[in-house]
Design an enzyme around this catalytic site. Structure first.
Site, PDB file in Angstrom:
ATOM      1  N   SER A 693      57.956 -33.180  51.505  1.00  0.00           N
ATOM      2  CA  SER A 693      59.161 -32.438  51.126  1.00  0.00           C
ATOM      3  C   SER A 693      59.608 -31.411  52.154  1.00  0.00           C
ATOM      4  CB  SER A 693      58.947 -31.750  49.777  1.00  0.00           C
ATOM      5  OG  SER A 693      57.926 -30.787  49.865  1.00  0.00           O
ATOM      6  N   LYS A 736      59.739 -25.163  42.409  1.00  0.00           N
ATOM      7  CA  LYS A 736      60.250 -24.700  43.704  1.00  0.00           C
ATOM      8  C   LYS A 736      61.444 -23.767  43.527  1.00  0.00           C
ATOM      9  CE  LYS A 736      58.700 -28.872  46.126  1.00  0.00           C
ATOM     10  NZ  LYS A 736      59.097 -30.097  46.848  1.00  0.00           N
TER      11      LYS A 736
END
EC number: 3.4.21.53
Length: 815
Positions: A693, A736
Site C-alpha cells: 500500500s 488508516k
C-alpha cells in the site's frame, strides 16, 4: 338433566364472574371460593334477585389481572345458578354453582362495579349420523379410565363408576373434562367445541396421553425401586461393616474420608461414565494405605470430579430488549457491532424456544478482532451479563502446549485438568460464557499444537464429547458459549478461522474517545481512587488535552492510564487538605501529566522535497509513516532501508521503474542516474514493515525529490502501484483514515475503488476530511505536490553517458 336445569330460564342479560385457573362445564356442580370485593358484591346482588351468573375463564391461568378488562377473559363460557352459598368469618364466600348451559357474550353493557353482558345460549350439537362414533368414543373413554384408575393412588371409585355408567355423551364429556389434567387453554378448547363428537375425540387423546405418561412413570418408578433396593442393601452392609470395625477398634480417618467422598460423589450428579469411573477410583482408595504416593493423586482426582458443575447451570433466557440496554449502557458507539451481537442473541433465543430439540449453541462462534483497548473483552462480559450467564476469561496468549488446553494425564507428577475445565469449574455452572482471549497468540512447539485442541473445543459436532486428559471422562461443552478475541487474523490458522464468525472492531475517533472518557473512564477512575464526584472535576478542554497530547492509540487503554494519573494527583491534593472541588483544567492536566508526548509532525516533516506522508495498517490500529527519499553523488545505486519486507521492496522497485519511464513528463531529466545514487528510507527502523500500500507514496516521494516540488503538508496517501502507473485498491481503509485524522491530516488520497469503503468511516471524521479517489499515479502527483519547486530539479550534463545500473537488476541495500 336435573330439576334446576329443566326449570331455569337463562335471561338475555346476566352478570359476568371471571374464573381464575378453571373452566365451568355444563351439567356439573362447581365449587367456588370468592374473595374479590367486586365478586362478593356480584354474588350479594344475585342472591337478592335472579341467581344466574355467567362464568368466564380468565386467559391467564396463573395470575388475576387488576383490574380485569374484557379482553382478559374468554367470550365463551357457561351460565350457572347459585346452588348453595356459605359466608366465612373472614368475609369471603364459598359457593356451589349448578352449571346450566354454554353461553357467548354478545355485548358488554356494564363495567362497574362488575361486568354485565348481553349473551346468547350456545347448546351443544349431536347429529344422528354421529351416534355410532360417539358410542364407540364413550366406550373407549371408559376403557382408558379403567386402565388409568389403578395407576393413580387413591383414585375415587365413585368417579370411575360414574364414567363407566354414564350413558349421556354430553354429560360424560363434561364429567371427564372436569377431572382430566389439562391447561385452561385446553379446557376452554373443549368447551368451545360445538360438536359433542369432537369433544369426545379430544378427551380421548388427552386420556390416552395421560395413560402413556402414567405407564412410563410406573416403569421408571419400578426401576428406581430396584436401584434403591440395591443401594439400600449396600448401605446396610456398609453400616454393619462400620459397626463391626468400630467394635474391633479398627475405625480410622481413612474410612471417614472415603465415606465422605462417597457421599459427595452421589450428590454431585455426575454422568454415568464419570460416576462409574469415580466409584472405581474410590474402591482403589479404600484398599490403599494413606502413606502410598498414589493415595493423594486419587483423592485429588476425585475431589476435582466432585467439584465440577455437572448439573448446575444458569437460566440463560435472553431478552433482546434487555440485551440492547446492557450493551448501550456498557459501550458507547459500536452501533454495527451491537447490531450483529443482538442478531446473534436473537437467533439463539428463537432456536431455544422454537427448536428445543436443536442445540442452541450450534451457531456461529463470535470472534472480535481489533486493536488493543477497543473493548473486545468488555463486549464479551456484556454479552454474558445480557444472557444472565456466568463469565469466565481464558487467556490463550503464549500458550504453546496442547496439555494446557486438554490437561495432563494423571501418570505425570503434578498433573492438572486443562485450562478449559478449570475455567468451567471456577464459573460454578456448566453453561458459562467463556472468553478465549488473544486466540491469535497461540503457538506450537515439540509438545504439541494447542490449535488442534481448540478445533475440537469450537466444533459443535465434536465438543459434546470433549475428553480432558486428566479427567479421562467425557464432558459436554455444547452448553458453553465461546467468544474469541484477537488483534489480527493473520496468525490464526485457516481451519480454526473457519469455525469463527469474525466481527471487526476498528479504532475510535477523537469524539468517541472523548465520550468514552467522560461517560465511563473518568467516573470509574474517580471511584477506584476513592474520590467523590464533588471532589474532582475534569473540564472539556482538559480531556481533549489528555487525548490529543498524551495518547495516540486505536483504543482507550493508554487514555485510561493517563486519567488514572490525574486522579492520583488529585487524590494527593485532597489528602493534603486542599480545597475541593479540584478542577482539572488544561494547565493542571499538562502539569500533572508532564511534558507533551505527541506532536503533529506533518508540517515539520514534509517541508522539503522527497518526504511523503503514507498510511499503514498494523495489528494495533492504523498509523502514519514518513517515506523519505534523498539523492547523493554516485553512480546510480538504489538503496532501501527501514526493515522493509519483500513486498514493500518490490513496490519501491515498481515506483522507481515508473519514474524512470514516465518522469520526463514531470520535468525529470531522464539521465539523472549518471551522477546520483537514490536512497528511500522509512523511519522507525526497528519495526518491520511490509505490504503493497505504500507504492504511490514511494513514487510521489521520488518525483518530489527529482522535481524539487514539496508535498502539501495536509496530505497523506495510500495505494498500490503498477508499472503502468495504475493505482490498485488496498485494505484497512478505516484504520488508516482514523490514524490520519488523529495526526491532523485533512486531505487523503485513496484508490478510486476504495471510496466505497468510506461508509465505514464515522460521520464526524467524514465531515472534517477531504477524500480524493485516483486511478493513476499522475493524479496523485498533481493533487499532492505543490506547483512551484522549492529546490532546483535534478539535472546532469547532456554529454554524460547513462550507466546501465538501473537497466535490469537493482541492487537493494537493506540497512
Amino acid at each position: 338433566m336435573s330439576e334446576v336445569e329443566r326449570t331455569t330460564t337463562i335471561p338475555d342479560e346476566i352478570a359476568i364472574l371471571p374464573l381464575l385457573g378453571t373452566v365451568a362445564y355444563p351439567q356439573t356442580i362447581m365449587p367456588l371460593a370468592i374473595g374479590q370485593p367486586e365478586s362478593i358484591r356480584l354474588i350479594d346482588d344475585l342472591m337478592a334477585g335472579q341467581r344466574i351468573v355467567g362464568l368466564m375463564a380468565l386467559k391467564n391461568e396463573d395470575e388475576r389481572p387488576n383490574p380485569v378488562l374484557p379482553e382478559d377473559f374468554y367470550q365463551l363460557g357457561s351460565a350457572a345458578v347459585v346452588h348453595k352459598l356459605m359466608k366465612l368469618p373472614d368475609g369471603t364466600l364459598r359457593a356451589a354453582m349448578q352449571v346450566l348451559e354454554r353461553i357467548e357474550i354478545v355485548e358488554i353493557i356494564q363495567t362497574e362495579p362488575y361486568y354485565r353482558a348481553k349473551i346468547r345460549v350456545m347448546p351443544d350439537a349431536l347429529a344422528e349420523s354421529e351416534q355410532l362414533e360417539v358410542t364407540a368414543l364413550m366406550r373407549s373413554i371408559g376403557t382408558i379410565a379403567s386402565q388409568i384408575a389403578p395407576l393413580i393412588p387413591q383414585f375415587p371409585t365413585e368417579l370411575l363408576n360414574s364414567v363407566l355408567s354414564e350413558e349421556d355423551p354430553r354429560r360424560l364429556a363434561y364429567l371427564v373434562a372436569s377431572y382430566a389434567r389439562m391447561s385452561v387453554t385446553d379446557r376452554q378448547a373443549v368447551l368451545a367445541e360445538p360438536s359433542i363428537k369432537q369433544k369426545l375425540l379430544k378427551l380421548n387423546e388427552v386420556l390416552t396421553r395421560e395413560l402413556n405418561v402414567l405407564q412410563i412413570g410406573q416403569q421408571i418408578q419400578s426401576q428406581v425401586q430396584d436401584e434403591m433396593s440395591k443401594t439400600q442393601r449396600e448401605y446396610v452392609l456398609r453400616e454393619q461393616l462400620k459397626a463391626i470395625r468400630k467394635e474391633l477398634g479398627e475405625n480410622n480417618e481413612q474410612e471417614v474420608e472415603v465415606d465422605r467422598l462417597a457421599e459427595q460423589i452421589e450428590a454431585a450428579g455426575m454422568s454415568a461414565e464419570a460416576h462409574q469411573q469415580a466409584m472405581r477410583e474410590l474402591d482403589r482408595l479404600r484398599q490403599m494405605p494413606t502413606a502410598a504416593a498414589e493415595y493423594s493423586v486419587i483423592r485429588g482426582y476425585l475431589e476435582t470430579l466432585i467439584a465440577l458443575p455437572w448439573q448446575k447451570r444458569s437460566d440463560d433466557t435472553i431478552d433482546v430488549a434487555q440485551a440492547t440496554e446492557v450493551l448501550d449502557a456498557d459501550h458507547y458507539g459500536l452501533d454495527e457491532i451491537k447490531e450483529r451481537i443482538l442478531d446473534y442473541l436473537a437467533v439463539r433465543e428463537l432456536r431455544r424456544k422454537r427448536s428445543p430439540e436443536r442445540d442452541p449453541g450450534r451457531g456461529a462462534i463470535l470472534c472480535f478482532v481489533g486493536p488493543p483497548g477497543v473493548g473486545k473483552t468488555s463486549l464479551g462480559r456484556s454479552i454474558a451479563k445480557a444472557m444472565n450467564r456466568e463469565f469466565v476469561r481464558l487467556s490463550l496468549g503464549g500458550v504453546h502446549d496442547e496439555a494446557e488446553i486438554r490437561g495432563h494425564r494423571r501418570t505425570y507428577i503434578g498433573a492438572m485438568p486443562g485450562s478449559l475445565i478449570q475455567a468451567i469449574r471456577r464459573s460454578g455452572v456448566n453453561n458459562p460464557v467463556v472468553l478465549l482471549d488473544e486466540i491469535d497468540k497461540l503457538s506450537s512447539d515439540h509438545r504439541g499444537d494447542p490449535t488442534s485442541a481448540m478445533l475440537e473445543v469450537l466444533d459443535p459436532a465434536q465438543n459434546t464429547n470433549f475428553r480432558d486428559h486428566y479427567l479421562d471422562v467425557a464432558w459436554d461443552l455444547s452448553p458453553v458459549m465461546f467468544i474469541a478475541t484477537a488483534n489480527t487474523l493473520q496468525t490464526i490458522p485457516a481451519p480454526l478461522r473457519d469455525r469463527l464468525e469474525i466481527i471487526q472492531l476498528g479504532s475510535y475517533t477523537m469524539r468517541e474517545k472523548y465520550e468514552i472518557a467522560s461517560r465511563y473512564l473518568v467516573p470509574e477512575q474517580r471511584e477506584q481512587h476513592s474520590l467523590a464526584p464533588n471532589e474532582v472535576e475534569i473540564d472539556h478542554e482538559a480531556l481533549l488535552v489528555a487525548i490529543e497530547e498524551y495518547t495516540r492509540e486505536a483504543g482507550v487503554r493508554n487514555l485510561e492510564q493517563q486519567i488514572g494519573t490525574l486522579m492520583r494527583k488529585a487524590a494527593r491534593q485532597v489528602a493534603l487538605g486542599s480545597a475541593t472541588p479540584i478542577v482539572l483544567d488544561p494547565a493542571k492536566t499538562r502539569e500533572y501529566l508532564g511534558k507533551r508526548r505527541y506532536f503533529s509532525e506533518i508540517h515539520e516533516r514534509t517541508d522539503r522535497p522527497g518526504i511523503v506522508t503514507g498510511l499503514v495498517w498494523t495489528p494495533v490500529g492504523g498509523d502514519i509513516i514518513f517515506i523519505e527519499a534523498t539523492k547523493m553523488t554516485g553512480r546510480g545505486n538504489f538503496a532501501l532501508s527501514g526493515q522493509l519486507g519483500d513486498v514493500m521492496k518490490e513496490s519501491a522497485r515498481a515506483a522507481l521503474s515508473w519514474v524512470r519511464a514516465e518522469g520526463e513528463a514531470y520535468g525529470i531529466d531522464p539521465n539523472f542516474a549518471q551522477h546520483y545514487d537514490l536512497h528511500v528510507h522509512v523511519p522507525a527502523g526497528a519495526q518491520p514493515k511490509d505490504g503493497p500500500s505504500a507504492g504511490i507514496a514511494m513514487a510521489t516521494a521520488l518525483v518530489s525529490l527529482l522535481t524539487g516540488r514539496v508535498l502539501r503538508d495536509d496530505v497523506a496517501m495510500t495505494g498500490e502501484i503498477t508499472l503502468r502507473g495504475k493505482v490498485l485498491p488496498i485494505g484497512g481503509v478505516r484504520e488508516k483514515v482514523l490514524a490520519a485524522h488523529r495526526a491532523g491530516i485533512r486531505t487523503i488520497i485513496l484508490p478510486q475503488r476504495n471510496l466505497a469503503d468510506l461508509d465505514e468511516i464515522p460521520a464526524d471524521v467524514l465531515a472534517e476530511v477531504q477524500f480524493h479517489g485516483v486511478e493513476h499515479v499522475g493524479q496523485v502527483i498533481e493533487l499532492a505536490l505543490r506547483a512551484e519547486a522549492s529546490e532546483a530539479p535534478v539535472s546532469v550534463p547532456e554529454s554524460a553517458v547513462m550507466p546501465n545500473l538501473f537497466q535490469s537488476d537493482v541492487e537493494v541495500l537493506v540497512h
